[in-house]
Every structure is written in structure tokens, then in C-alpha cells.
Design a protein around this motif. Structure first.
Motif, mmCIF file in Angstrom:
data_model
loop_
_atom_site.group_PDB
_atom_site.id
_atom_site.type_symbol
_atom_site.label_atom_id
_atom_site.label_comp_id
_atom_site.label_asym_id
_atom_site.label_seq_id
_atom_site.Cartn_x
_atom_site.Cartn_y
_atom_site.Cartn_z
ATOM 1 N N ASP A 178 0.815 -1.224 0.000
ATOM 2 C CA ASP A 178 0.000 0.000 0.000
ATOM 3 C C ASP A 178 0.842 1.264 0.000
ATOM 4 O O ASP A 178 0.470 2.267 -0.610
ATOM 5 N N SER A 179 1.970 1.227 0.704
ATOM 6 C CA SER A 179 2.770 2.455 0.775
ATOM 7 C C SER A 179 3.709 2.586 -0.422
ATOM 8 O O SER A 179 4.471 3.535 -0.522
ATOM 9 N N PHE A 180 3.645 1.635 -1.331
ATOM 10 C CA PHE A 180 4.469 1.696 -2.538
ATOM 11 C C PHE A 180 3.732 2.549 -3.572
ATOM 12 O O PHE A 180 2.645 2.194 -4.027
ATOM 13 N N VAL A 208 14.882 6.696 -5.734
ATOM 14 C CA VAL A 208 13.912 7.072 -4.712
ATOM 15 C C VAL A 208 14.633 7.311 -3.393
ATOM 16 O O VAL A 208 14.278 8.183 -2.610
ATOM 17 N N ARG A 209 15.664 6.535 -3.170
ATOM 18 C CA ARG A 209 16.420 6.701 -1.934
ATOM 19 C C ARG A 209 17.002 8.110 -1.855
ATOM 20 O O ARG A 209 16.976 8.765 -0.821
ATOM 21 N N GLU A 210 17.517 8.580 -2.975
ATOM 22 C CA GLU A 210 18.083 9.927 -3.026
ATOM 23 C C GLU A 210 17.008 10.985 -2.752
ATOM 24 O O GLU A 210 17.235 11.944 -2.020
ATOM 25 N N GLY A 217 17.932 -0.787 -10.608
ATOM 26 C CA GLY A 217 19.099 -0.166 -9.979
ATOM 27 C C GLY A 217 18.920 0.094 -8.490
ATOM 28 O O GLY A 217 17.858 -0.156 -7.921
ATOM 29 N N VAL A 218 19.966 0.608 -7.903
ATOM 30 C CA VAL A 218 19.997 0.864 -6.464
ATOM 31 C C VAL A 218 18.973 1.928 -6.048
ATOM 32 O O VAL A 218 18.837 2.948 -6.717
ATOM 33 N N GLY A 219 18.272 1.652 -4.978
ATOM 34 C CA GLY A 219 17.383 2.657 -4.391
ATOM 35 C C GLY A 219 16.095 2.881 -5.158
ATOM 36 O O GLY A 219 15.442 3.904 -5.003
HETATM 37 P P1 ADP Z 1 16.382 -0.999 -3.552
HETATM 38 O O1 ADP Z 1 16.140 -2.229 -2.741
HETATM 39 O O2 ADP Z 1 15.904 -1.109 -4.961
HETATM 40 O O3 ADP Z 1 17.807 -0.520 -3.489
HETATM 41 P P2 ADP Z 1 14.630 0.203 -1.609
HETATM 42 O O4 ADP Z 1 13.474 -0.724 -1.717
HETATM 43 O O5 ADP Z 1 15.497 0.045 -0.433
HETATM 44 O O6 ADP Z 1 15.505 0.176 -2.933
HETATM 45 O O7 ADP Z 1 14.054 1.695 -1.703
HETATM 46 C C1 ADP Z 1 14.768 2.820 -1.245
HETATM 47 C C2 ADP Z 1 13.828 3.726 -0.499
HETATM 48 O O8 ADP Z 1 12.893 4.287 -1.400
HETATM 49 C C3 ADP Z 1 13.013 3.013 0.552
HETATM 50 O O9 ADP Z 1 12.888 3.838 1.679
HETATM 51 C C4 ADP Z 1 11.673 2.800 -0.109
HETATM 52 O O10 ADP Z 1 10.620 2.780 0.831
HETATM 53 C C5 ADP Z 1 11.566 3.988 -1.002
HETATM 54 N N1 ADP Z 1 10.790 3.693 -2.217
HETATM 55 C C6 ADP Z 1 11.260 3.141 -3.352
HETATM 56 N N2 ADP Z 1 10.292 3.045 -4.281
HETATM 57 C C7 ADP Z 1 9.181 3.552 -3.708
HETATM 58 C C8 ADP Z 1 7.847 3.748 -4.160
HETATM 59 N N3 ADP Z 1 7.476 3.394 -5.393
HETATM 60 N N4 ADP Z 1 6.966 4.294 -3.303
HETATM 61 C C9 ADP Z 1 7.351 4.679 -2.062
HETATM 62 N N5 ADP Z 1 8.590 4.531 -1.579
HETATM 63 C C10 ADP Z 1 9.503 3.974 -2.391
#
Ligand code: ADP
Ligand code: MG
Length: 450
Positions: A122-124, A314-316, A156-158
Motif C-alpha cells: 500500500d505504501s508503494f 527514490v532513496r536519493e 538499480g539501487v534505491g
Molecule cells: P532498492 O532495494 O531497490 O535498493 P529500496 O526498496 O530500499 O531500494 O528503496 C529505497 C527507499 O525508497 C526506501 O525507503 C523505499 O521505501 C523507497 N521507495 C522506493 N520506491 C518507492 C515507491 N514506489 N513508493 C514509495 N517509496 C519507495
């Protein structure tokens, strides 16, 4: 206190600081710091950037000093250096993981089923860049073991792989299913440990009893033959019993070098879904959701500003928003475009900053101190050469953004610990020695002009 390492002492102090300030402030300013040294009642704390250390110095020094004095039990002073050795970014998730495989034999095994409660489906936030992966995740939770098995998520990352993977896990957990979430590094550690302690049966049972297996960062098992073998059997056993498997990876399966053919073909049995970098619209949507969860209103122009300038992950994005919050919190200035620009200024300029090469730095240092550049890599220890060499270490690190071992090698293959010593010495000398500060900034001016 004496037997503790500086960082252990600092972690204890951090524990007390954490409860005294807002969450974003703590995550942004304090979490990414490390304890560097504790000598003669001076606690030196490493911060990831000079902006960071300035903020700590100007805004938090009193709180930190009083708290440290309380925790340590004697009057102590605190100073900050730029360490560049931040163990974790302030907003990276805190799920178990990341310990190197050679730590395998030490410590208790982590609790794998621990999922970050914030990572739900849900929070995605869904946008063009991730909607396929999100749809696949939903399909899997509605029809485990049937529709897409395994589901292979990559990107990719984040970009949200861990979030999505754990969101799937959370959904299954709520349905009462036995769900094992594991990072492939942990899988590796556990596997090695089970062999060392002759507990391979327990190891296998743990996975055999899973209804759902979620493996994060699967790229780490590529090239590790024994681990792939262990994983292959686990995979087959679960797959044959129609148990759902979801894998997350930082690249498509086909480009996983050194992954055994038979594993590769297993991965291809199911569905592959990628997550791309978020577009502007999705970035805004993610930021809005995140701002809402932080509980105070953020002006729309601030969100657009961040969305426009931070596009790689997204992390950034989250990190930038946290930083703006923390800055406004600390300075007690309401959120505005101006606060956002100010608090993010070093991140914004770092993207188009020119980093001087090691040759440029060494030749500036040599010409400033009027010595032959070759002496810097040599062994002469007279005062002028030593001082120039120490300046070089400092500038290679600070301006050249080189690692200590990289510096060791450009300075004639010196010992790593010698370089580290020079670096620490310089950072503390610079605090006391105004002449030295002037020398360094003069050379920096030349470098910036060059
Ligand atoms: P990855 O595993 O691909 O490196 P993460 O799942 O750890 O990335 O995501 C990095 C941050 O971005 C987390 O805090 C995550 O909750 C947030 N995030 C990434 N994509 C979304 C999204 N679509 N909606 C809300 N938050 C997201
Ligand atoms: Mg991840």
C-alpha cells in the motif's frame, strides 16, 4: 569506558541523543556519523561531508557535548572531522543485511522474518516506472505459487526492490503464511555457518518449511559455486512444492556473470519485471506521500524543486526531503524554497563539481612548497618535504576525493596506516594551526582556479 572502541562509545552517546531530537534530524545529521577517536577526553566524530560537520558544529555541539559528558561520565570535548566513511546512508533501510560473508562464523544469526513495517504494497507509490513490477507483485500475492514462479524483480539501487519484496512478504505474513525473507548475503553466511557447525539439516529445514521464500540482492551469490549449489536445492525443493519464490536483483538475470546455467534457466521459468528510475511525475507523487507521512505540510514548490533536482533514485529523493526537514527543524525556519535550496546546496553543486586529478594536486602542492614533485612519493623526511606530503594527503582526500589506499599508492606505495595517520593528524592540526589552514586554502584556490 576504556575498553570500548571510539565508535562504540559514540554509538552509546547516539543512543541518548536519538531520544532528544526529532526523527528526521537524527537520521540526517547523527545517524551517518562515526566515532573516530577518543583521546585525552576529546571525542572526535567523523561526518560524511564538510557541510555535515559544519551543521553539527554550529547547531548541535552543545547538546552533543553535554550528552557525551553524561554518558562517558567525565567532562569531555567533541570535535568533528570529515571522515567519508559513513557506514550507511541516513535513509537506507534498516533491514538485516550487509554483513560481509567472512563474518559468517561470528554472532547469532539475524531474524530473517523481520520485515520493515513501512514497506507495504500500500505504501508503494505506483507510477510508469514501476507499475509492471507492482502489478506482478499483486498477481503473486493473489495467486501464490501459481501465476509467476519465481518472480524476478530487478532494477538499480534505491528504486524500491526491497520495498516491493518486503511488501509481498508483509501481505503473505498477514495471510498467516510462513514467509522467509533473506538477503543473499545472509543466505551465504547461514549456509557457510551450517557447514562449519555441521547443521546443514537445520539449515535446509528452515527453508523447506517456508510457504514463501523472498531472496533480496540475489546478485551476491553469482560466482560462489557452493552457495549456488545450496540455493539450487532449496529453490527446487520449494518450487516443486508450488511454494512461491520471489527474487530481487540489481540487474537482469541474463547479465548475472558467473551464474550457473541451471540456476539461470530456473530464474527464467517465471516472470521477470523491472523497475526503472522514476519519472518526474512519480517522483512528485512519492515525495508527496513521504511528506504526508512525516506529518507536516510541505509547500508544493519545495516538492517540485526536489523532484526536479534529484532523479537518480527514490532513496536519493527521500534523503533530500529528510535533509530539508531536518534543516528547517534545526534552524527553526519554516519550510520554504529558500530553506530547501540552502540545505541541499552542497548536494546540488556536487553533481557538477570538477574533481582535480591526483597529478594536478601533487603538482600544485610541489609548486606551492617549492620542492621537486618526485619527493612527495619518496622517503625524505626533512621538515619541508614532510609538511608538503601531509598537505598532499589532505588535499588528495578532501579535494581529490580519493580513498586512503588510493592515496597510499600515488604517494609511492606507502603503508595504508601511515596515510591514515597523516590524514587524522592534518585534520586536527588544521583546527589549531592558522598558518597551515592558510597554506591549504591557498592551494585549494589554485586547484579550483585550475
Ligand atoms: P532498492 O532495494 O531497490 O535498493 P529500496 O526498496 O530500499 O531500494 O528503496 C529505497 C527507499 O525508497 C526506501 O525507503 C523505499 O521505501 C523507497 N521507495 C522506493 N520506491 C518507492 C515507491 N514506489 N513508493 C514509495 N517509496 C519507495
Ligand atoms: Mg534493496
Amino acid at each position: 569506558m576504556r575498553e570500548l572502541t571510539p565508535n562504540q562509545i559514540w554509538q552509546a552517546v547516539l543512543g541518548h541523543l536519538e531520544v532528544q531530537m526529532s526523527r528526521p534530524s537524527y537520521l540526517t545529521w547523527l545517524k551517518p556519523t562515526v566515532g573516530v577517536s577518543f583521546e585525552k577526553n576529546l571525542l572526535t566524530i567523523g561526518a560524511p561531508s564538510s557541510f555535515h560537520s559544519q551543521m553539527l558544529e554550529s547547531r548541535m555541539i552543545n547538546l552533543i557535548q553535554t550528552t557525551a559528558t553524561k554518558v562517558i561520565g567525565t567532562q569531555c570535548d567533541v570535535c568533528f572531522v570529515v571522515s567519508g566513511t559513513t557506514p550507511q546512508s541516513p535513509i537506507s533501510n534498516s533491514t538485516p543485511g550487509g554483513s560481509p560473508p567472512n563474518r559468517a562464523a561470528r554472532g547469532p544469526s539475524p531474524d530473517y522474518s523481520k520485515l520493515n513495517p513501512k514497506y507495504t504494497l500500500d505504501s508503494f507509490v505506483v507510477g510508469a516506472s514501476n507499475q509492471f513490477a507492482h502489478a506482478a507483485a499483486l498477481a503473486v500475492t493473489n495467486n501464490p505459487g501459481v501465476a509467476y514462479n519465481p518472480l524476478f524483480l530487478y532494477g538499480g539501487v534505491g528504486l524500491g526492490k526491497t520495498h516491493l519484496l518486503q511488501g509481498i512478504g508483509r501481505t503473505f505474513l498477514n495471510q498467516g503464511l510462513n514467509c522467509v525473507y533473506i538477503n543473499s548475503e545472509q543466505f551465504t553466511n547461514e549456509f557457510i555457518l551450517s557447514i562449519q557447525t555441521k547443521k546443514t539439516r537445520e539449515f535446509r529445514n528452515k527453508f523447506r518449511s517456508a510457504d514463501v521464500l523472498l531472496v533480496d540482492d540475489i546478485q551476491f551469490i553469482a560466482g560462489k559455486e557452493a552457495i549456488q549449489e545450496g540455493f539450487f536445492h532449496t529453490f527446487n525443493e520449494l518450487h516443486n512444492n508450488n511454494k512461491q519464490i520471489v527474487l530481487a536483483c540489481d540487474r537482469p538475470s541474463a547479465s548475472l556473470k558467473y551464474l550457473e546455467e541451471r540456476l539461470l534457466s530456473r530464474f527464467d521459468w517465471g516472470l521477470s519485471a523491472d523497475i526503472q528510475r522514476p519519472d518526474q511525475e512519480t517522483r512528485l507523487a512519492i515525495l508527496s506521500a513521504k511528506a504526508a507521512s512525516l506529518g507536516s505540510p510541505v509547500p508544493a514548490e519545495v516538492l517540485s524543486f526536489i523532484a526536479a533536482h534529484f532523479s537518480s533514485s527514490v532513496r536519493e529523493l527521500e534523503g533530500a526531503l529528510n535533509r530539508v526537514f531536518a534543516y528547517s527543524d534545526l534552524t527553526s525556519v519554516p519550510l520554504s524554497l529558500e530553506v530547501a535550496t540552502l540545505s541541499l546546496s552542497d548536494l546540488l553543486s556536487s553533481s557538477n563539481k570538477v574533481i582535480p586529478s591526483s597529478d594536478q594536486i601533487l603538482s600544485q602542492v610541489a609548486s606551492f612548497y617549492k620542492i621537486d614533485g618526485r619527493l612527495l612519493a619518496g622517503n625524505r623526511k626533512d621538515r619541508s618535504v614532510s609538511r608538503a606530503r601531509q598537505a598532499a594527503v589532505y588535499l588528495l582526500r578532501e579535494n581529490g576525493e580519493m580513498s586512503l589506499s588510493g592515496i597510499a599508492s600515488v604517494l609511492g606505495g606507502r603503508d595504508y596506516s601511515t596515510i591514515r595517520h597523516s590524514w587524522t593528524k592534518m585534520t586536527s592540526l588544521l583546527k589549531e594551526d592558522a598558518a597551515l589552514r592558510q597554506e591549504i586554502s591557498a592551494i585549494q584556490d589554485f586547484l579550483n582556479g585550475a
